[in-house]
Design a protein around this motif. Structure first.
Motif, PDB file in Angstrom:
ATOM      1  N   ILE A 150       0.688  -1.050  -0.131  1.00 39.83           N
ATOM      2  CA  ILE A 150       0.240   0.284  -0.334  1.00 39.83           C
ATOM      3  C   ILE A 150       0.943   1.232   0.008  1.00 39.83           C
ATOM      4  O   ILE A 150       1.633   1.317   1.041  1.00 39.83           O
ATOM      5  N   ARG A 151       0.129   2.427  -0.943  1.00 43.38           N
ATOM      6  CA  ARG A 151       1.275   2.634  -1.591  1.00 43.38           C
ATOM      7  C   ARG A 151       1.448   4.148  -0.270  1.00 43.38           C
ATOM      8  O   ARG A 151       0.771   4.116   0.634  1.00 43.38           O
ATOM      9  N   ASP A 152       2.466   4.360   0.531  1.00 44.07           N
ATOM     10  CA  ASP A 152       2.537   5.355   2.252  1.00 44.07           C
ATOM     11  C   ASP A 152       2.840   4.779   3.092  1.00 44.07           C
ATOM     12  O   ASP A 152       2.632   5.612   3.906  1.00 44.07           O
ATOM     13  N   TYR A 153       2.500   3.302   3.065  1.00 44.78           N
ATOM     14  CA  TYR A 153       2.161   2.553   3.981  1.00 44.78           C
ATOM     15  C   TYR A 153       3.550   2.005   4.372  1.00 44.78           C
ATOM     16  O   TYR A 153       4.298   1.217   3.839  1.00 44.78           O
ATOM     17  N   PRO A 154       4.662   1.860   5.503  1.00 49.96           N
ATOM     18  CA  PRO A 154       5.547   1.147   5.766  1.00 49.96           C
ATOM     19  C   PRO A 154       5.696  -0.160   5.421  1.00 49.96           C
ATOM     20  O   PRO A 154       6.430  -0.983   4.876  1.00 49.96           O
ATOM     21  N   ASP A 155       4.663  -0.968   6.294  1.00 47.92           N
ATOM     22  CA  ASP A 155       4.823  -2.486   6.023  1.00 47.92           C
ATOM     23  C   ASP A 155       4.190  -2.991   4.978  1.00 47.92           C
ATOM     24  O   ASP A 155       2.849  -2.416   4.440  1.00 47.92           O
ATOM     25  N   ARG A 156       4.195  -4.404   4.466  1.00 48.31           N
ATOM     26  CA  ARG A 156       3.496  -4.560   3.706  1.00 48.31           C
ATOM     27  C   ARG A 156       2.358  -5.944   4.380  1.00 48.31           C
ATOM     28  O   ARG A 156       2.351  -6.402   5.628  1.00 48.31           O
ATOM     29  N   VAL A 157       1.075  -5.942   3.985  1.00 46.05           N
ATOM     30  CA  VAL A 157       0.121  -6.339   4.630  1.00 46.05           C
ATOM     31  C   VAL A 157      -0.469  -7.875   4.129  1.00 46.05           C
ATOM     32  O   VAL A 157      -0.143  -8.238   2.975  1.00 46.05           O
ATOM     33  N   ARG A 158      -0.154  -8.733   4.676  1.00 49.11           N
ATOM     34  CA  ARG A 158      -0.246 -10.118   4.045  1.00 49.11           C
ATOM     35  C   ARG A 158      -1.744 -10.135   4.327  1.00 49.11           C
ATOM     36  O   ARG A 158      -2.245 -10.539   5.580  1.00 49.11           O
ATOM     37  N   PHE A 159      -3.051  -9.818   3.326  1.00 48.28           N
ATOM     38  CA  PHE A 159      -4.063 -10.869   3.542  1.00 48.28           C
ATOM     39  C   PHE A 159      -4.384 -12.039   3.319  1.00 48.28           C
ATOM     40  O   PHE A 159      -3.982 -12.720   1.905  1.00 48.28           O
ATOM     41  N   LYS A 160      -4.694 -12.091   4.256  1.00 49.18           N
ATOM     42  CA  LYS A 160      -5.549 -13.567   3.655  1.00 49.18           C
ATOM     43  C   LYS A 160      -6.920 -14.390   3.536  1.00 49.18           C
ATOM     44  O   LYS A 160      -7.853 -13.523   3.732  1.00 49.18           O
ATOM     45  N   ILE A 161      -6.842 -14.752   2.428  1.00 49.69           N
ATOM     46  CA  ILE A 161      -7.999 -14.855   1.519  1.00 49.69           C
ATOM     47  C   ILE A 161      -8.997 -16.122   2.593  1.00 49.69           C
ATOM     48  O   ILE A 161     -10.495 -15.940   2.417  1.00 49.69           O
ATOM     49  N   ARG A 162      -8.529 -17.258   2.742  1.00 54.51           N
ATOM     50  CA  ARG A 162      -8.718 -18.384   4.131  1.00 54.51           C
ATOM     51  C   ARG A 162      -7.930 -18.273   4.651  1.00 54.51           C
ATOM     52  O   ARG A 162      -6.553 -17.974   5.076  1.00 54.51           O
ATOM     53  N   GLU A 163      -8.697 -18.802   6.220  1.00 57.84           N
ATOM     54  CA  GLU A 163      -8.094 -18.924   7.143  1.00 57.84           C
ATOM     55  C   GLU A 163      -6.832 -20.796   6.777  1.00 57.84           C
ATOM     56  O   GLU A 163      -7.370 -21.742   6.436  1.00 57.84           O
ATOM     57  N   PHE A 164      -5.968 -20.846   7.532  1.00 57.62           N
ATOM     58  CA  PHE A 164      -5.323 -22.456   7.025  1.00 57.62           C
ATOM     59  C   PHE A 164      -5.631 -22.984   7.578  1.00 57.62           C
ATOM     60  O   PHE A 164      -5.625 -23.355   8.785  1.00 57.62           O
TER      61      PHE A 164
END
Length: 157
Positions: free
Chosen positions: A143-157
């Motif tokens: 995400i632009r100007d956000y310092p971290d990368r976000v791990r977006f989970k489609i489904r739970e493991f």
């Protein structure tokens, strides 16, 4: 004969205890979400080239302060400068990077904010269920100007 009775009693006891646990779990799930409270639907994500959005005179980039996943929605608290509270949109350029896990570039924009320099905070919920077409488990969001990368989970493991 005693061995069979003992074994059948044990199996019945196990089956009964499993059923009780399942009922307890479903009862707690019902209690945690009251029926009278409905969650609002998330705003759909916009798929458009970043430059095409930025060429609009009334749109400016917002800075994400906090990003949280809730189901297939992404909740973003953001900040921008302007006079008015504008409508936020989450824009994806439509390109999914072919890495493992796949990655997507996103940007938060606010529309019709006015020419002032006052800092305003906003909040938005955006539907990212479209990403389930690209991965069955996880997509990394840049995400632009956000310092971290976000791990977006489609489904739970």
């Amino acid at each position: 004969m005693k061995k069979w009775w003992w074994l059948s009693s044990l199996l019945i006891a196990l089956a009964t205890s499993c059923k009780i646990k399942k009922l307890d779990q479903s009862a707690s799930a019902v209690e945690s979400a009251p029926e009278s409270v409905e969650k609002p639907a998330c705003t759909p994500m916009v798929i458009k080239a970043f430059q095409a959005v930025e060429d609009s005179v009334k749109v400016q980039v917002a800075t994400p302060l906090e990003v949280v996943q809730e189901g297939l929605c992404l909740r973003i608290r953001y900040q921008y400068s302007g006079c008015n509270e504008g409508a936020a949109m989450l824009v994806w350029n439509g390109i999914m990077l072919k890495t493992y896990p796949p990655q997507a570039n996103l940007s938060v924009y606010v529309d019709d904010t006015g020419p002032c320099d006052r800092l305003i905070e906003g909040f938005g919920e955006f539907d990212l269920s479209l990403f389930s077409n690209y991965s069955d488990s996880l997509v990394v969001l840049r995400i632009r100007d956000y310092p971290d990368r976000v791990r977006f989970k489609i489904r739970e493991f």
